[in-house]
Design a protein around this motif. Structure first.
Motif, short mmCIF file in Angstrom:
data_model
loop_
_atom_site.label_atom_id
_atom_site.label_comp_id
_atom_site.label_asym_id
_atom_site.label_seq_id
_atom_site.Cartn_x
_atom_site.Cartn_y
_atom_site.Cartn_z
N SER A 1 -2.25 6.43 20.51
CA SER A 1 -3.58 6.37 19.90
C SER A 1 -3.62 7.17 18.61
O SER A 1 -4.32 6.81 17.67
CB SER A 1 -4.64 6.87 20.88
N SER A 2 -2.83 8.23 18.52
CA SER A 2 -2.74 9.00 17.28
C SER A 2 -2.11 8.15 16.18
O SER A 2 -2.58 8.13 15.04
CB SER A 2 -1.92 10.26 17.50
N ILE A 3 -1.03 7.46 16.49
CA ILE A 3 -0.37 6.59 15.51
C ILE A 3 -1.31 5.47 15.08
O ILE A 3 -1.46 5.18 13.89
CB ILE A 3 0.93 5.99 16.10
N ASN A 4 -1.98 4.85 16.04
CA ASN A 4 -2.87 3.73 15.71
C ASN A 4 -4.08 4.17 14.92
O ASN A 4 -4.53 3.47 14.02
CB ASN A 4 -3.28 3.00 16.98
N SER A 5 -4.64 5.34 15.24
CA SER A 5 -5.84 5.78 14.53
C SER A 5 -5.53 6.29 13.14
O SER A 5 -6.34 6.17 12.24
CB SER A 5 -6.58 6.85 15.34
N SER A 6 -4.36 6.84 12.95
CA SER A 6 -4.01 7.36 11.62
C SER A 6 -3.27 6.34 10.78
O SER A 6 -2.95 6.61 9.63
CB SER A 6 -3.15 8.61 11.76
N TYR A 7 -2.97 5.19 11.37
CA TYR A 7 -2.19 4.16 10.69
C TYR A 7 -0.84 4.70 10.25
O TYR A 7 -0.27 4.25 9.27
CB TYR A 7 -2.95 3.58 9.50
N ALA A 8 -0.35 5.69 10.96
CA ALA A 8 0.99 6.25 10.75
C ALA A 8 1.19 6.79 9.34
O ALA A 8 2.30 6.86 8.85
CB ALA A 8 2.07 5.23 11.09
N GLY A 9 0.13 7.16 8.66
CA GLY A 9 0.24 7.72 7.32
C GLY A 9 0.52 6.70 6.24
O GLY A 9 0.92 7.06 5.14
N ILE A 10 0.28 5.43 6.52
CA ILE A 10 0.59 4.38 5.55
C ILE A 10 -0.23 4.53 4.27
O ILE A 10 0.25 4.24 3.18
CB ILE A 10 0.41 2.98 6.16
N TRP A 11 -1.45 5.03 4.37
CA TRP A 11 -2.32 5.11 3.19
C TRP A 11 -1.84 6.17 2.22
O TRP A 11 -2.04 6.05 1.02
CB TRP A 11 -3.76 5.36 3.61
N ARG A 12 -1.20 7.22 2.72
CA ARG A 12 -0.63 8.25 1.84
C ARG A 12 0.69 7.80 1.22
O ARG A 12 1.14 8.38 0.24
CB ARG A 12 -0.42 9.55 2.61
N ALA A 13 1.33 6.81 1.81
CA ALA A 13 2.65 6.36 1.35
C ALA A 13 2.58 5.25 0.31
O ALA A 13 3.61 4.86 -0.23
CB ALA A 13 3.47 5.89 2.55
N ILE A 14 1.41 4.74 0.02
CA ILE A 14 1.30 3.60 -0.90
C ILE A 14 1.62 4.07 -2.31
O ILE A 14 1.02 5.01 -2.83
CB ILE A 14 -0.10 2.97 -0.83
N PRO A 15 2.60 3.41 -2.96
CA PRO A 15 3.00 3.82 -4.30
C PRO A 15 2.10 3.22 -5.38
O PRO A 15 1.40 2.24 -5.14
CB PRO A 15 4.40 3.23 -4.42
N SER A 16 2.15 3.81 -6.53
CA SER A 16 1.47 3.22 -7.68
C SER A 16 2.51 2.49 -8.51
O SER A 16 3.68 2.87 -8.53
CB SER A 16 0.77 4.29 -8.51
N PRO A 17 2.12 1.42 -9.21
CA PRO A 17 3.09 0.72 -10.03
C PRO A 17 3.56 1.61 -11.18
O PRO A 17 2.82 2.43 -11.67
CB PRO A 17 2.30 -0.48 -10.57
N GLY A 18 4.80 1.45 -11.58
CA GLY A 18 5.28 2.20 -12.72
C GLY A 18 6.74 2.55 -12.72
O GLY A 18 7.43 2.31 -13.71
N PRO A 19 7.29 3.15 -11.64
CA PRO A 19 8.70 3.55 -11.71
C PRO A 19 9.66 2.39 -11.94
O PRO A 19 10.72 2.58 -12.54
CB PRO A 19 8.96 4.20 -10.35
N GLU A 20 9.30 1.20 -11.52
CA GLU A 20 10.21 0.06 -11.68
C GLU A 20 10.40 -0.31 -13.15
O GLU A 20 11.42 -0.88 -13.52
CB GLU A 20 9.70 -1.15 -10.89
N LEU A 21 9.46 0.06 -14.02
CA LEU A 21 9.59 -0.26 -15.44
C LEU A 21 10.67 0.59 -16.11
O LEU A 21 11.15 0.23 -17.18
CB LEU A 21 8.25 -0.06 -16.15
N ARG A 22 11.04 1.70 -15.50
CA ARG A 22 12.10 2.53 -16.06
C ARG A 22 13.49 2.03 -15.66
O ARG A 22 14.49 2.50 -16.17
CB ARG A 22 11.92 3.98 -15.63
N ILE A 23 13.53 1.07 -14.74
CA ILE A 23 14.81 0.53 -14.29
C ILE A 23 15.17 -0.73 -15.07
O ILE A 23 16.33 -0.99 -15.36
CB ILE A 23 14.78 0.25 -12.77
#
Length: 178
Positions: A46-68
């Protein structure tokens, strides 16, 4: 599964950032936070399901791929597209409650007028206060904003598929540049 998807997203983000900075890959990648053994207590699930396993904090912003690679590269464009889709999921998560309003029932089911705004408060603050204080006969999403609500709902629950698609796009880009 949710914990694994969140760890996959964190790993893809870290690998992409390290490659964009010209550094070696990290020695350890993020691991899913799951309990060892065959039995998993209900409180943990229930802790994993209610917190969505921290997925919202792990979402990246676009940008680093442009340096590659260049912005014209199809693989770079795909990573950027998947990052934008993940940002849309994050927006759907953050704004999902902003569409509701309190209303006063008049006549048929669901028909009615919004509760009048509280004097001295901004319209948004008044809307939230009316919902929090339980003013009116119920809460609803106005019919004029129903399409926006459906899109937010779709984006909100698509985060898991989008996290795997982002990781696959990052992996394809890194393999092409290796």
């Amino acid at each position: 599964m949710k914990a694994h998807d969140a760890a996959l997203l964190r790993s893809a983000r870290r690998l992409l950032a390290r490659r964009a900075e010209g550094k070696r890959p990290p020695r350890r990648l993020p691991q899913p936070r799951v309990l060892p053994g065959g039995y998993v207590p209900e409180w943990w699930m229930s802790s994993i399901n209610s917190s969505y396993a921290g997925i919202w904090r792990a979402i990246p912003s676009p940008g680093p791929e442009l340096r590659i690679g260049s912005p014209d590269d199809l693989l770079v464009q795909e990573v950027a597209k998947q990052a934008r889709l993940l940002q849309a999921s994050l927006l759907g998560y953050r704004k999902r409650d902003s569409l509701y309003e309190a209303y006063v029932l008049s006549g048929a089911e669901g028909e009615g007028e919004p509760v009048p705004p509280t004097r001295g408060l901004s319209p948004e603050l008044s809307r939230r206060a009316n919902l929090f204080l339980g003013r009116g006969d119920g809460m609803r999403i106005p019919s004029a904003r129903m399409e926006e609500a459906n899109q937010m709902h779709t984006d909100y629950f698509a985060v898991w598929d989008r996290s795997r698609a982002y990781a696959a796009a990052v992996l394809a880009l890194l393999q092409a540049r290796a």
